[in-house]
Design an enzyme around this catalytic site. Structure first.
Site, PDB file in Angstrom:
ATOM      1  N   HIS A   1       0.854  -1.183   0.000  1.00 48.70           N
ATOM      2  CA  HIS A   1       0.000   0.000   0.000  1.00 48.70           C
ATOM      3  C   HIS A   1       0.895   1.239   0.000  1.00 48.70           C
ATOM      4  O   HIS A   1       1.917   1.275   0.686  1.00 48.70           O
ATOM      5  CB  HIS A   1      -0.901  -0.017   1.233  1.00 48.70           C
ATOM      6  CG  HIS A   1      -1.892   1.101   1.281  1.00 48.70           C
ATOM      7  ND1 HIS A   1      -1.537   2.368   1.667  1.00 48.70           N
ATOM      8  CD2 HIS A   1      -3.212   1.145   0.974  1.00 48.70           C
ATOM      9  CE1 HIS A   1      -2.599   3.156   1.611  1.00 48.70           C
ATOM     10  NE2 HIS A   1      -3.627   2.435   1.196  1.00 48.70           N
TER      11      HIS A   1
ATOM     12  N   ASP B   1       0.917   4.183   1.389  1.00 43.55           N
ATOM     13  CA  ASP B   1       1.279   4.748   2.690  1.00 43.55           C
ATOM     14  C   ASP B   1       2.237   3.835   3.444  1.00 43.55           C
ATOM     15  O   ASP B   1       3.124   4.306   4.166  1.00 43.55           O
ATOM     16  CB  ASP B   1       0.032   4.994   3.537  1.00 43.55           C
ATOM     17  CG  ASP B   1      -0.858   6.082   2.972  1.00 43.55           C
ATOM     18  OD1 ASP B   1      -0.339   6.987   2.294  1.00 43.55           O
ATOM     19  OD2 ASP B   1      -2.092   6.021   3.191  1.00 43.55           O
ATOM     20  N   LYS B   2       2.066   2.520   3.289  1.00 42.61           N
ATOM     21  CA  LYS B   2       2.965   1.589   3.969  1.00 42.61           C
ATOM     22  C   LYS B   2       4.343   1.550   3.299  1.00 42.61           C
ATOM     23  O   LYS B   2       5.361   1.339   3.978  1.00 42.61           O
ATOM     24  CB  LYS B   2       2.342   0.189   3.970  1.00 42.61           C
ATOM     25  CG  LYS B   2       1.303   0.004   5.057  1.00 42.61           C
ATOM     26  CD  LYS B   2       1.969  -0.123   6.410  1.00 42.61           C
ATOM     27  CE  LYS B   2       1.406   0.872   7.379  1.00 42.61           C
ATOM     28  NZ  LYS B   2       2.254   1.120   8.522  1.00 42.61           N
TER      29      LYS B   2
ATOM     30  N   GLU C   1      10.239  11.815   7.041  1.00 36.65           N
ATOM     31  CA  GLU C   1       8.965  11.668   6.338  1.00 36.65           C
ATOM     32  C   GLU C   1       9.243  11.284   4.882  1.00 36.65           C
ATOM     33  O   GLU C   1      10.189  11.780   4.281  1.00 36.65           O
ATOM     34  CB  GLU C   1       8.167  12.971   6.377  1.00 36.65           C
ATOM     35  CG  GLU C   1       8.050  13.609   7.746  1.00 36.65           C
ATOM     36  CD  GLU C   1       7.296  12.771   8.743  1.00 36.65           C
ATOM     37  OE1 GLU C   1       6.504  11.903   8.317  1.00 36.65           O
ATOM     38  OE2 GLU C   1       7.484  12.975   9.952  1.00 36.65           O
TER      39      GLU C   1
ATOM     40  N   GLU D   1      14.407  15.741   9.698  1.00 36.31           N
ATOM     41  CA  GLU D   1      15.554  16.187  10.481  1.00 36.31           C
ATOM     42  C   GLU D   1      16.320  14.993  11.026  1.00 36.31           C
ATOM     43  O   GLU D   1      15.704  14.019  11.464  1.00 36.31           O
ATOM     44  CB  GLU D   1      15.087  17.060  11.661  1.00 36.31           C
ATOM     45  CG  GLU D   1      14.306  18.289  11.260  1.00 36.31           C
ATOM     46  CD  GLU D   1      12.870  17.966  10.893  1.00 36.31           C
ATOM     47  OE1 GLU D   1      12.408  18.461   9.846  1.00 36.31           O
ATOM     48  OE2 GLU D   1      12.229  17.212  11.638  1.00 36.31           O
TER      49      GLU D   1
ATOM     50  N   LYS E   1      -5.652  -4.307   0.367  1.00 37.56           N
ATOM     51  CA  LYS E   1      -6.327  -3.879   1.594  1.00 37.56           C
ATOM     52  C   LYS E   1      -7.277  -4.990   2.028  1.00 37.56           C
ATOM     53  O   LYS E   1      -7.780  -5.748   1.186  1.00 37.56           O
ATOM     54  CB  LYS E   1      -7.131  -2.597   1.361  1.00 37.56           C
ATOM     55  CG  LYS E   1      -6.316  -1.420   0.882  1.00 37.56           C
ATOM     56  CD  LYS E   1      -7.171  -0.183   0.647  1.00 37.56           C
ATOM     57  CE  LYS E   1      -7.492   0.504   1.953  1.00 37.56           C
ATOM     58  NZ  LYS E   1      -8.112   1.833   1.745  1.00 37.56           N
TER      59      LYS E   1
ATOM     60  N   PHE F   1      -8.282  -4.066 -10.410  1.00 38.23           N
ATOM     61  CA  PHE F   1      -7.289  -3.385  -9.581  1.00 38.23           C
ATOM     62  C   PHE F   1      -5.922  -3.678 -10.189  1.00 38.23           C
ATOM     63  O   PHE F   1      -5.108  -4.387  -9.626  1.00 38.23           O
ATOM     64  CB  PHE F   1      -7.381  -3.881  -8.139  1.00 38.23           C
ATOM     65  CG  PHE F   1      -6.589  -3.089  -7.124  1.00 38.23           C
ATOM     66  CD1 PHE F   1      -5.776  -2.026  -7.471  1.00 38.23           C
ATOM     67  CD2 PHE F   1      -6.667  -3.438  -5.773  1.00 38.23           C
ATOM     68  CE1 PHE F   1      -5.053  -1.321  -6.532  1.00 38.23           C
ATOM     69  CE2 PHE F   1      -5.953  -2.749  -4.811  1.00 38.23           C
ATOM     70  CZ  PHE F   1      -5.148  -1.692  -5.193  1.00 38.23           C
TER      71      PHE F   1
ATOM     72  N   ASP G   1      -1.914   5.902  -6.301  1.00 36.09           N
ATOM     73  CA  ASP G   1      -2.286   6.832  -5.231  1.00 36.09           C
ATOM     74  C   ASP G   1      -1.017   7.197  -4.475  1.00 36.09           C
ATOM     75  O   ASP G   1      -0.250   6.320  -4.076  1.00 36.09           O
ATOM     76  CB  ASP G   1      -3.295   6.163  -4.298  1.00 36.09           C
ATOM     77  CG  ASP G   1      -3.920   7.121  -3.291  1.00 36.09           C
ATOM     78  OD1 ASP G   1      -3.696   8.338  -3.427  1.00 36.09           O
ATOM     79  OD2 ASP G   1      -4.619   6.651  -2.384  1.00 36.09           O
ATOM     80  N   ALA G   2      -0.785   8.467  -4.253  1.00 37.33           N
ATOM     81  CA  ALA G   2       0.403   8.887  -3.520  1.00 37.33           C
ATOM     82  C   ALA G   2       0.371   8.351  -2.095  1.00 37.33           C
ATOM     83  O   ALA G   2      -0.693   8.212  -1.489  1.00 37.33           O
ATOM     84  CB  ALA G   2       0.500  10.415  -3.505  1.00 37.33           C
TER      85      ALA G   2
ATOM     86  N   ARG H   1       0.104   7.825   7.755  1.00 37.10           N
ATOM     87  CA  ARG H   1      -1.332   7.947   7.482  1.00 37.10           C
ATOM     88  C   ARG H   1      -2.120   6.687   7.835  1.00 37.10           C
ATOM     89  O   ARG H   1      -3.327   6.641   7.600  1.00 37.10           O
ATOM     90  CB  ARG H   1      -1.573   8.303   6.007  1.00 37.10           C
ATOM     91  CG  ARG H   1      -1.174   9.709   5.665  1.00 37.10           C
ATOM     92  CD  ARG H   1      -1.931  10.248   4.474  1.00 37.10           C
ATOM     93  NE  ARG H   1      -1.682   9.500   3.256  1.00 37.10           N
ATOM     94  CZ  ARG H   1      -2.042   9.932   2.043  1.00 37.10           C
ATOM     95  NH1 ARG H   1      -2.670  11.094   1.914  1.00 37.10           N
ATOM     96  NH2 ARG H   1      -1.790   9.203   0.984  1.00 37.10           N
ATOM     97  N   LYS H   2      -1.479   5.676   8.379  1.00 35.18           N
ATOM     98  CA  LYS H   2      -2.182   4.441   8.712  1.00 35.18           C
ATOM     99  C   LYS H   2      -2.004   4.101  10.183  1.00 35.18           C
ATOM    100  O   LYS H   2      -1.659   2.984  10.559  1.00 35.18           O
ATOM    101  CB  LYS H   2      -1.695   3.301   7.802  1.00 35.18           C
ATOM    102  CG  LYS H   2      -2.184   3.431   6.378  1.00 35.18           C
ATOM    103  CD  LYS H   2      -3.681   3.252   6.272  1.00 35.18           C
ATOM    104  CE  LYS H   2      -4.217   3.490   4.876  1.00 35.18           C
ATOM    105  NZ  LYS H   2      -4.321   4.929   4.553  1.00 35.18           N
TER     106      LYS H   2
ATOM    107  N   LYS I   1      10.560   7.711  13.085  1.00 39.94           N
ATOM    108  CA  LYS I   1      10.979   8.377  14.317  1.00 39.94           C
ATOM    109  C   LYS I   1      11.917   7.489  15.118  1.00 39.94           C
ATOM    110  O   LYS I   1      11.627   6.308  15.337  1.00 39.94           O
ATOM    111  CB  LYS I   1       9.761   8.734  15.170  1.00 39.94           C
ATOM    112  CG  LYS I   1       8.798   9.690  14.473  1.00 39.94           C
ATOM    113  CD  LYS I   1       7.551   9.936  15.301  1.00 39.94           C
ATOM    114  CE  LYS I   1       6.603  10.882  14.567  1.00 39.94           C
ATOM    115  NZ  LYS I   1       5.340  11.099  15.315  1.00 39.94           N
TER     116      LYS I   1
ATOM    117  N   LYS J   1      11.583   9.762  20.430  1.00 39.69           N
ATOM    118  CA  LYS J   1      10.265  10.341  20.205  1.00 39.69           C
ATOM    119  C   LYS J   1       9.229   9.505  20.952  1.00 39.69           C
ATOM    120  O   LYS J   1       9.003   8.339  20.632  1.00 39.69           O
ATOM    121  CB  LYS J   1       9.923  10.371  18.720  1.00 39.69           C
ATOM    122  CG  LYS J   1      10.517  11.541  17.945  1.00 39.69           C
ATOM    123  CD  LYS J   1      11.994  11.452  17.760  1.00 39.69           C
ATOM    124  CE  LYS J   1      12.503  12.521  16.800  1.00 39.69           C
ATOM    125  NZ  LYS J   1      13.976  12.472  16.672  1.00 39.69           N
TER     126      LYS J   1
ATOM    127  N   ASP K   1       6.081   9.596  20.904  1.00 35.74           N
ATOM    128  CA  ASP K   1       4.990   9.095  20.070  1.00 35.74           C
ATOM    129  C   ASP K   1       5.177   7.606  19.810  1.00 35.74           C
ATOM    130  O   ASP K   1       4.208   6.843  19.789  1.00 35.74           O
ATOM    131  CB  ASP K   1       4.958   9.825  18.715  1.00 35.74           C
ATOM    132  CG  ASP K   1       4.226  11.149  18.779  1.00 35.74           C
ATOM    133  OD1 ASP K   1       3.447  11.345  19.726  1.00 35.74           O
ATOM    134  OD2 ASP K   1       4.443  11.968  17.883  1.00 35.74           O
TER     135      ASP K   1
END
Length: 393
Positions: A17, A19-20, A45, A58, A171, A236, A244-245, A250-251, A271, A275, A277
Site C-alpha cells: 500500500h 502509505d505503507k 517523512e 531532520e 487492503k 485493480f 495513489d500517492a 497515514r495508517k 521516528k 520520540k 509518540d
C-alpha cells in the site's frame, strides 16, 4: 454497561500500500542511522508517487558515522525492491529519488538531550495509548488480527511465486460478530488486491476466498456469498504509489489496534525512539499486554502523557473496562506499574532496548501482536513482566 453482543470491523493494508511503502522507507532510514550511531536522532517523512520517492525531515548523527546520500538512497530503493515493486509506474531501480533531510533543530535538541543534572526530556508533548485483550493468542483485537493475517498470507504467496498474479498493493477489512463479548464468526469480509493485467476476476475471487477460509477459525466464514467482497470495483491493475500517492504516518489505526482502542494521534514510522509518540506507545502496549497475560483483566487500556523537554510523564491512566480479575483494579495498577518500569524516555528505551535498527520490520502488518525477535525486535511484545506485576499487587 459494556455491550456483550455487537459487530465490529477493522482494516489492514499490505506492505505494498502506498502509505505503507512510505512508512517502511522512513523506518529503513531510522534503521540505517541507528546502525551507525545508537543515539542518532531521526524524524524522516517519505512521500511516494508515480516513479518518485521524496524524503524530508531532520536528523542528527556523529559526523564520522553519518550515512551518505548514496547510502540513504540505497536503503530506500532496497525497501521498495523487497516489497516487490518492478512496475512501469513505480520501480525500485528507476524511480526518481530526492532527499531533503537536514540537521535537527537546536531548540528541540536542547529540550531532549541530557545535560548536567537534567534527564533526557520527551521529544514532544502528547498522549500515547496501549491496549491488550484476550480475543487472540497475541492479545490483540480479533478483527485486526485476522485482517493483518489475510494480507500477510497473500504477500507470502506472492513472494514465494505461488501466486504470481498478485501484485503488492492490497487492503483487507474484517467484520466479526461478538456474543457475550467474544468473537464468534465473520459477518462481512473485504479484500481488494492489485493483480496482473487481464487476470480473471472469478479465479482471483476464488483464490482470495480460499486464503480467507485458511486464516479464519473453522466455521467463521460467512455463509452468504454476498457478504464476501473481493475487488468490489471490478479491476485493480493500477496500484501502489502509481495509483495513489503515499505518505508516512497515514495508517496509524492499522498500525495499532484497528479502532478497538483510543489513539493519541502520533505516528510511529520515521521516528527514532527518543520520540515518545513511538517509544511510549510501545511501553503502553507492553504494560497492557503484561496485565492481560498475567490474568488480571480481559481488556486493558493504558494512557501516558508528556510535555516536551520534560522527562517524567505528566499522567498515567489504566482502564480495565470492567474486566478486572484476581483482585486487580485500576488504582492498584496505576500505583504499581510505574514502579516496575521507569517511564521516562530514557527509561523506556533502556528497559525495552530500543536503540537498535529494528524498526523497518514493524512498519507493515502492525507494530503490535508480533513475535519478539532474538535481536530485540518487537521487545515490547514480551510478557516478561507478568510475575512482577502479580507480586506488586
Amino acid at each position: 454497561m459494556v455491550r456483550s453482543s455487537y459487530v465490529f470491523t477493522s482494516e489492514s493494508v499490505s506492505e505494498g500500500h502506498p502509505d505503507k511503502v512510505a512508512d517502511q522507507i522512513s523506518d529503513a532510514v531510522v534503521d540505517l542511522f541507528l546502525s551507525r550511531d545508537p543515539v542518532a536522532r531521526v524524524a524522516c517523512e517519505t512521500m511516494v508517487t508515480t516513479n518518485r520517492i521524496v524524503l524530508a525531515g531532520e536528523v542528527r548523527c556523529r559526523d564520522d558515522k553519518t550515512p551518505t546520500l548514496d547510502e540513504i538512497e540505497k536503503a530506500a530503493r532496497a525497501t521498495v525492491k523487497r516489497i516487490g515493486y518492478e512496475q512501469h509506474g513505480f520501480h525500485w531501480q528507476y524511480a526518481n529519488f530526492e532527499c531533503h533531510l537536514h540537521g535537527q533543530s537546536e531548540h528541540i535538541a536542547m529540550g531532549v538531550d541530557e545535560s548536567g543534572n537534567k534527564d533526557e526530556g520527551a521529544g514532544d508533548q502528547g498522549i500515547m495509548f496501549g491496549y491488550a485483550c484476550d480475543e487472540t493468542p497475541d492479545l490483540m483485537p480479533a478483527t485486526l488480527y485476522y485482517s493483518h493475517r489475510i494480507l500477510q498470507r497473500l504477500a507470502d504467496l506472492r513472494h514465494s511465486n505461488e501466486a504470481p498474479f498478485l501484485e503488492p498493493d492490497a487492503k483487507s477489512q474484517v467484520t466479526l460478530a461478538f456474543e457475550n463479548g467474544r468473537p464468534v464468526r465473520a459477518t462481512k469480509l473485504v479484500v481488494s488486491t492489485q493483480h496482473a493485467k487481464g487476470f480473471d476476476q472469478g479465479k482471483l475471487r476464488d483464490y482470495v476466498k480460499g486464503v480467507m477460509a485458511d486464516i479464519l477459525p473453522q466455521g467463521w466464514m460467512p455463509g452468504d456469498e454476498d457478504a464476501i467482497y473481493v475487488n468490489p470495483t471490478g479491476l485493480f491493475e493500477i496500484g501502489g504509489p502509481d495509483g495513489d500517492a503515499g505518505l508516512t504516518g497515514r495508517k496509524i489505526i492499522v498500525d495499532t489496534y484497528g479502532g478497538a482502542s483510543p489513539h493519541g494521534g502520533g505516528a510511529f514510522s520515521g521516528k527514532d525512539p527518543t520520540k515518545v509518540d513511538r517509544s511510549a506507545a510501545y511501553a503502553c502496549r507492553y504494560l497492557a499486554k503484561n496485565v492481560v497475560a498475567a490474568g488480571l483483566a480481559r481488556r486493558c487500556t493504558i494512557q501516558i502523557s508528556y510535555a516536551i523537554g520534560v522527562a517524567e510523564p505528566l499522567s498515567f491512566y489504566v482502564d480495565l473496562h470492567g474486566t478486572g480479575l484476581n483482585g486487580a483494579s485500576e488504582d492498584k495498577l496505576e500505583a504499581a506499574l510505574p514502579t516496575l518500569m521507569r517511564l521516562t524516555p530514557k527509561g523506556i528505551r533502556t528497559h525495552l532496548g530500543l536503540n537498535k535498527p529494528i524498526y523497518e520490520r514493524s512498519a507493515a502488518y502492525g507494530h503490535f501482536g508480533r513475535t519478539p525477535d532474538a535481536d530485540g525486535g518487537f521487545s515490547w511484545e514480551q510478557t516478561n513482566l507478568v510475575d512482577a506485576i502479580k507480586q506488586s499487587l
